[in-house]
Structures are given as structure tokens and as C-alpha cells.
Design a protein around this motif. Structure first.
Motif, PDB file in Angstrom:
ATOM      1  N   PHE A 192       0.842  -1.183   0.000  1.00  0.00           N
ATOM      2  CA  PHE A 192       0.000   0.000   0.000  1.00  0.00           C
ATOM      3  C   PHE A 192       0.884   1.242   0.000  1.00  0.00           C
ATOM      4  CE2 PHE A 192      -2.179  -3.467   2.025  1.00  0.00           C
ATOM      5  CZ  PHE A 192      -3.458  -3.423   1.483  1.00  0.00           C
ATOM      6  N   PHE A 193       0.583   2.207  -0.866  1.00  0.00           N
ATOM      7  CA  PHE A 193       1.376   3.431  -0.871  1.00  0.00           C
ATOM      8  C   PHE A 193       0.496   4.611  -1.266  1.00  0.00           C
ATOM      9  CE2 PHE A 193       1.631   1.641  -5.121  1.00  0.00           C
ATOM     10  CZ  PHE A 193       1.583   2.740  -5.980  1.00  0.00           C
ATOM     11  N   ASP A 194       0.910   5.805  -0.816  1.00  0.00           N
ATOM     12  CA  ASP A 194       0.138   7.016  -1.087  1.00  0.00           C
ATOM     13  C   ASP A 194       0.628   7.742  -2.331  1.00  0.00           C
ATOM     14  OD1 ASP A 194      -1.565   6.692   1.098  1.00  0.00           O
ATOM     15  OD2 ASP A 194      -0.203   7.751   2.440  1.00  0.00           O
ATOM     16  N   LYS A 195       1.952   7.893  -2.455  1.00  0.00           N
ATOM     17  CA  LYS A 195       2.511   8.675  -3.550  1.00  0.00           C
ATOM     18  C   LYS A 195       3.362   7.793  -4.459  1.00  0.00           C
ATOM     19  CE  LYS A 195       2.502  12.953  -0.870  1.00  0.00           C
ATOM     20  NZ  LYS A 195       3.308  14.094  -0.366  1.00  0.00           N
ATOM     21  N   SER A 196       3.354   8.122  -5.750  1.00  0.00           N
ATOM     22  CA  SER A 196       4.077   7.310  -6.730  1.00  0.00           C
ATOM     23  C   SER A 196       5.578   7.304  -6.490  1.00  0.00           C
ATOM     24  CB  SER A 196       3.783   7.818  -8.150  1.00  0.00           C
ATOM     25  OG  SER A 196       2.402   7.672  -8.455  1.00  0.00           O
ATOM     26  N   ALA A 197       6.098   8.308  -5.791  1.00  0.00           N
ATOM     27  CA  ALA A 197       7.528   8.352  -5.493  1.00  0.00           C
ATOM     28  C   ALA A 197       7.982   7.113  -4.735  1.00  0.00           C
ATOM     29  CB  ALA A 197       7.868   9.605  -4.693  1.00  0.00           C
ATOM     30  N   TRP A 198       7.050   6.491  -4.010  1.00  0.00           N
ATOM     31  CA  TRP A 198       7.370   5.268  -3.257  1.00  0.00           C
ATOM     32  C   TRP A 198       7.894   4.174  -4.169  1.00  0.00           C
ATOM     33  CZ3 TRP A 198       5.379   0.294  -3.532  1.00  0.00           C
ATOM     34  CH2 TRP A 198       5.672  -0.553  -2.462  1.00  0.00           C
ATOM     35  N   LEU A 199       7.382   4.149  -5.412  1.00  0.00           N
ATOM     36  CA  LEU A 199       7.791   3.114  -6.355  1.00  0.00           C
ATOM     37  C   LEU A 199       9.259   3.223  -6.733  1.00  0.00           C
ATOM     38  CD1 LEU A 199       4.646   3.264  -8.659  1.00  0.00           C
ATOM     39  CD2 LEU A 199       5.271   1.372  -7.139  1.00  0.00           C
ATOM     40  N   GLY A 200       9.832   4.404  -6.595  1.00  0.00           N
ATOM     41  CA  GLY A 200      11.233   4.596  -6.951  1.00  0.00           C
ATOM     42  C   GLY A 200      12.189   4.522  -5.782  1.00  0.00           C
ATOM     43  N   GLU A 201      11.665   4.254  -4.598  1.00  0.00           N
ATOM     44  CA  GLU A 201      12.522   4.181  -3.413  1.00  0.00           C
ATOM     45  C   GLU A 201      13.230   2.835  -3.318  1.00  0.00           C
ATOM     46  OE1 GLU A 201      10.076   4.969  -0.053  1.00  0.00           O
ATOM     47  OE2 GLU A 201       9.586   7.030  -0.672  1.00  0.00           O
ATOM     48  N   ASP A 202      14.417   2.853  -2.713  1.00  0.00           N
ATOM     49  CA  ASP A 202      15.159   1.619  -2.455  1.00  0.00           C
ATOM     50  C   ASP A 202      14.781   1.134  -1.062  1.00  0.00           C
ATOM     51  OD1 ASP A 202      16.884  -0.445  -2.073  1.00  0.00           O
ATOM     52  OD2 ASP A 202      18.714   0.680  -2.533  1.00  0.00           O
ATOM     53  N   HIS A 203      14.062   0.035  -0.984  1.00  0.00           N
ATOM     54  CA  HIS A 203      13.593  -0.471   0.310  1.00  0.00           C
ATOM     55  C   HIS A 203      14.586  -1.416   0.976  1.00  0.00           C
ATOM     56  CE1 HIS A 203       9.628   1.366  -0.240  1.00  0.00           C
ATOM     57  NE2 HIS A 203       9.818   1.095  -1.514  1.00  0.00           N
ATOM     58  N   ASP A 204      15.724  -1.601   0.338  1.00  0.00           N
ATOM     59  CA  ASP A 204      16.879  -2.214   0.987  1.00  0.00           C
ATOM     60  C   ASP A 204      16.625  -3.614   1.546  1.00  0.00           C
ATOM     61  OD1 ASP A 204      19.551  -2.096   1.734  1.00  0.00           O
ATOM     62  OD2 ASP A 204      19.105  -1.344   3.739  1.00  0.00           O
ATOM     63  N   ILE A 205      15.806  -4.414   0.881  1.00  0.00           N
ATOM     64  CA  ILE A 205      15.506  -5.744   1.388  1.00  0.00           C
ATOM     65  C   ILE A 205      16.734  -6.646   1.358  1.00  0.00           C
ATOM     66  CG2 ILE A 205      14.607  -6.360  -0.891  1.00  0.00           C
ATOM     67  CD1 ILE A 205      13.710  -7.943   2.513  1.00  0.00           C
ATOM     68  N   SER A 206      17.595  -6.506   0.344  1.00  0.00           N
ATOM     69  CA  SER A 206      18.736  -7.416   0.225  1.00  0.00           C
ATOM     70  C   SER A 206      19.685  -7.275   1.416  1.00  0.00           C
ATOM     71  CB  SER A 206      19.490  -7.165  -1.079  1.00  0.00           C
ATOM     72  OG  SER A 206      19.950  -5.834  -1.153  1.00  0.00           O
ATOM     73  N   ASN A 207      19.996  -6.039   1.798  1.00  0.00           N
ATOM     74  CA  ASN A 207      20.904  -5.834   2.931  1.00  0.00           C
ATOM     75  C   ASN A 207      20.267  -6.276   4.248  1.00  0.00           C
ATOM     76  OD1 ASN A 207      23.046  -4.796   1.418  1.00  0.00           O
ATOM     77  ND2 ASN A 207      22.230  -2.717   1.489  1.00  0.00           N
ATOM     78  N   LYS A 208      18.991  -5.997   4.405  1.00  0.00           N
ATOM     79  CA  LYS A 208      18.308  -6.400   5.634  1.00  0.00           C
ATOM     80  C   LYS A 208      18.260  -7.924   5.744  1.00  0.00           C
ATOM     81  CE  LYS A 208      15.409  -2.270   5.828  1.00  0.00           C
ATOM     82  NZ  LYS A 208      14.036  -1.723   5.679  1.00  0.00           N
ATOM     83  N   TYR A 209      18.048  -8.573   4.622  1.00  0.00           N
ATOM     84  CA  TYR A 209      17.993 -10.037   4.610  1.00  0.00           C
ATOM     85  C   TYR A 209      19.362 -10.620   4.969  1.00  0.00           C
ATOM     86  CZ  TYR A 209      16.195 -14.601   3.082  1.00  0.00           C
ATOM     87  OH  TYR A 209      15.766 -15.898   3.034  1.00  0.00           O
ATOM     88  N   ASP A 210      20.422 -10.052   4.388  1.00  0.00           N
ATOM     89  CA  ASP A 210      21.770 -10.530   4.692  1.00  0.00           C
ATOM     90  C   ASP A 210      22.148 -10.262   6.146  1.00  0.00           C
ATOM     91  OD1 ASP A 210      22.178 -11.537   2.190  1.00  0.00           O
ATOM     92  OD2 ASP A 210      23.527  -9.951   1.506  1.00  0.00           O
ATOM     93  N   GLU A 211      21.694  -9.144   6.695  1.00  0.00           N
ATOM     94  CA  GLU A 211      21.978  -8.825   8.102  1.00  0.00           C
ATOM     95  C   GLU A 211      21.378  -9.875   9.025  1.00  0.00           C
ATOM     96  OE1 GLU A 211      20.504  -4.960   8.963  1.00  0.00           O
ATOM     97  OE2 GLU A 211      21.930  -3.918   7.655  1.00  0.00           O
ATOM     98  N   MET A 212      20.230 -10.394   8.654  1.00  0.00           N
ATOM     99  CA  MET A 212      19.533 -11.339   9.520  1.00  0.00           C
ATOM    100  C   MET A 212      20.007 -12.768   9.317  1.00  0.00           C
ATOM    101  SD  MET A 212      15.470 -11.530  10.227  1.00  0.00           S
ATOM    102  CE  MET A 212      14.759 -12.683  11.408  1.00  0.00           C
ATOM    103  N   TYR A 213      20.291 -13.157   8.071  1.00  0.00           N
ATOM    104  CA  TYR A 213      20.600 -14.555   7.779  1.00  0.00           C
ATOM    105  C   TYR A 213      22.043 -14.810   7.359  1.00  0.00           C
ATOM    106  CZ  TYR A 213      15.515 -15.100   7.845  1.00  0.00           C
ATOM    107  OH  TYR A 213      14.191 -15.105   8.215  1.00  0.00           O
ATOM    108  N   GLY A 214      22.824 -13.746   7.237  1.00  0.00           N
ATOM    109  CA  GLY A 214      24.225 -13.926   6.868  1.00  0.00           C
ATOM    110  C   GLY A 214      24.531 -13.470   5.454  1.00  0.00           C
ATOM    111  N   ALA A 215      25.805 -13.119   5.219  1.00  0.00           N
ATOM    112  CA  ALA A 215      26.231 -12.624   3.910  1.00  0.00           C
ATOM    113  C   ALA A 215      25.915 -13.635   2.802  1.00  0.00           C
ATOM    114  CB  ALA A 215      27.732 -12.326   3.934  1.00  0.00           C
TER     115      ALA A 215
END
Length: 256
Positions: A192-215
Motif C-alpha cells: 500500500f502506498f500514497d505517492k508514486s515516489a514510493w515506487l522509486g525508493e530503495d527499500h533495501d531488502i537485500s541488505n536487511k535479509y543478509d543482516e539477519m541470515y548472513g552474507a
């Protein structure tokens, strides 16, 4: 793979009581108006929803599809509701069906009306606060035959990352109650998002995933995900309040 991946879900609205043995389901119908009759279609749909789908389990919301093969179509969504409520839904004797046929269906194309039912997965979804629906990114995935458990285990791992690293993010997970190997829509994930700018944001899932489960864990996840799915599809849906029977307000029920 989109960077949004699971910063995500199909509409977590009004929760069914925790004491109920039934689960929440949403009914979706794809409606494509005839190009020369959009005004009549919208007028009829708005009036129908206000009369028959203005509250309770039969409350209906309407979304406009802004990209992909169904651009210009509308998605009519009813729910959430338990399956048992369908036995008492508005029908012929209340004039519901006649009204729909006369004021909505006659202004749609021949391929309109495709319906699907989606089960809300409360355990893998997060709705930490009340919000108002405006725009949604709807991702649907085709899970390979025999790989459902493996796919949902991977979804759970991503859910745990967001629960730990981004606890304020709002997303939901839904599964098709009547999946088809031809359609290939087994899993739905909506953001869910309000403004289209959200679509261009980097939500950083890859780094967060590596932080939790390892490089290197995110790269392994992507490989595992491709091993259990046949690909997916992404659409942007825009909530249309003037055509809907209920508002876009979502009140999050407290868990007991």
C-alpha cells in the motif's frame, strides 16, 4: 527481481473474530467496461455498491488497474468475509442480480467477470497501524506444482526480516482458494502506498535479509525463489472511492 519484493499484499481489511474457526476471504472480479459506455458503467457500479455493498461482509471496494494487459479495467473486491456468509449474500430476491445485470454487466465487455477468491494469511502479514487505502502494488506469483510448502517457507523468512528490521511496514499475504495451473496466480502480495515516489525508493531488502541470515543469503533466496516459482506479475491498483460501497479506511484489529 523487484527491489520491493515483499515490502508488501490483497487487502487486509476488517478482521474476522479471532474466536471464529473460519478464516477471511476476499472475492475479486475483473470488470472491463465497453470503451463507449464507461460513464454508464461507472454510474451503475457506484449506485449498485451504495445500495447492496455498503457495509459488513458484503462491503465492496473498486480499484482501477493502471498498467499491464488489464489497464483500464476495474477490480471489484468484496470482503473480508467467512465462507458461511455467502449463504446470505444479496441475491435475486432482493433485486441484487437484476440490478447488477441491468446497470453494470450490460456495459462491460464479453471477457469481464473473471472471479477469484483469496484467503488472507494473518500469520505472514503485518498491519501495525490503521491506514487509508489509496494505491496498491499487487504482485501475483505462480508457484510450481508440489512446491507450495517450500514457497511459503521462503515467504515466512522474508516476513521475519520485515518484522525485525522494518516493524512499521504494512503488507499482507494472500493465497488463491481455487488456483489454476492455466492462470498461474497462486500467491498475492500487496503493498500500500500514497505517492508514486514510493515506487522509486530503495527499500533495501537485500541488505536487511543478509543482516539477519548472513552474507550471501539474499542471493541464495533469489535462487531458491526461482526454483519454486514460474514467475509472476505486477499491477498497480488505484482505489476509486466514488465507485465503492465502503471507504478505504482500514482499522487494524488487536490480536488477543
Amino acid at each position: 527481481m523487484r527491489k520491493l519484493f515483499f515490502s508488501l499484499l490483497l487487502l487486509p481489511l476488517l478482521a474476522i473474530s479471532q474466536n471464529s474457526t473460519e478464516y477471511a476471504v476476499f472475492e475479486n472480479a475483473i470488470l472491463t467496461p465497453n470503451p463507449g459506455q464507461i460513464t454508464q458503467f461507472e454510474k451503475g457500479l457506484a449506485a449498485h455498491n451504495k445500495k447492496y455493498h455498503g457495509d459488513g461482509p458484503y462491503g465492496g471496494r473498486v480499484y482501477w488497474v493502471s498498467n499491464g494487459p488489464k489497464t483500464g479495467s476495474y477490480v471489484w473486491v468484496m470482503g473480508p468475509f467467512p465462507w458461511s456468509s455467502l449463504d446470505k449474500r444479496p441475491a435475486q430476491k432482493e433485486g441484487h442480480d437484476a440490478d447488477w445485470n441491468a446497470n453494470v454487466a450490460q456495459y462491460t465487455t464479453a471477457d469481464s467477470g473473471t472471479q477469484s477468491y483469496w484467503r488472507f494469511n494473518a500469520e505472514m502479514s503485518r498491519f501495525p497501524k490503521d491506514f487509508t487505502i489509496k494505491n496498491m502494488e499487487v504482485d501475483t506469483w505462480d508457484i510450481k506444482r508440489g512446491k507450495y510448502k517450500e514457497a511459503m517457507a521462503l515467504v515466512k523468512k522474508v516476513h521475519d526480516v520485515y518484522a525485525s528490521k522494518s516493524p512499521d511496514d504494512t503488507y499482507g499475504i494472500y493465497t488463491n482458494e481455487f488456483p489454476s495451473t492455466k492462470e498461474g496466480r497462486d500467491l498475492a502480495v500487496i503493498s500500500f502506498f500514497d505517492k508514486s515516489a514510493w515506487l522509486g525508493e530503495d527499500h533495501d531488502i537485500s541488505n536487511k535479509y543478509d543482516e539477519m541470515y548472513g552474507a550471501g543469503s539474499w542471493d541464495r533466496f533469489l535462487k531458491d525463489w526461482m526454483d519454486v516459482t514460474n514467475g509472476g506479475d505486477t499491477e498497480i491498483w488505484m482505489y476509486v472511492p466514488e465507485l465503492s460501497g465502503i471507504s478505504g479506511d482500514v482499522k487494524v484489529a488487536e490480536r488477543k
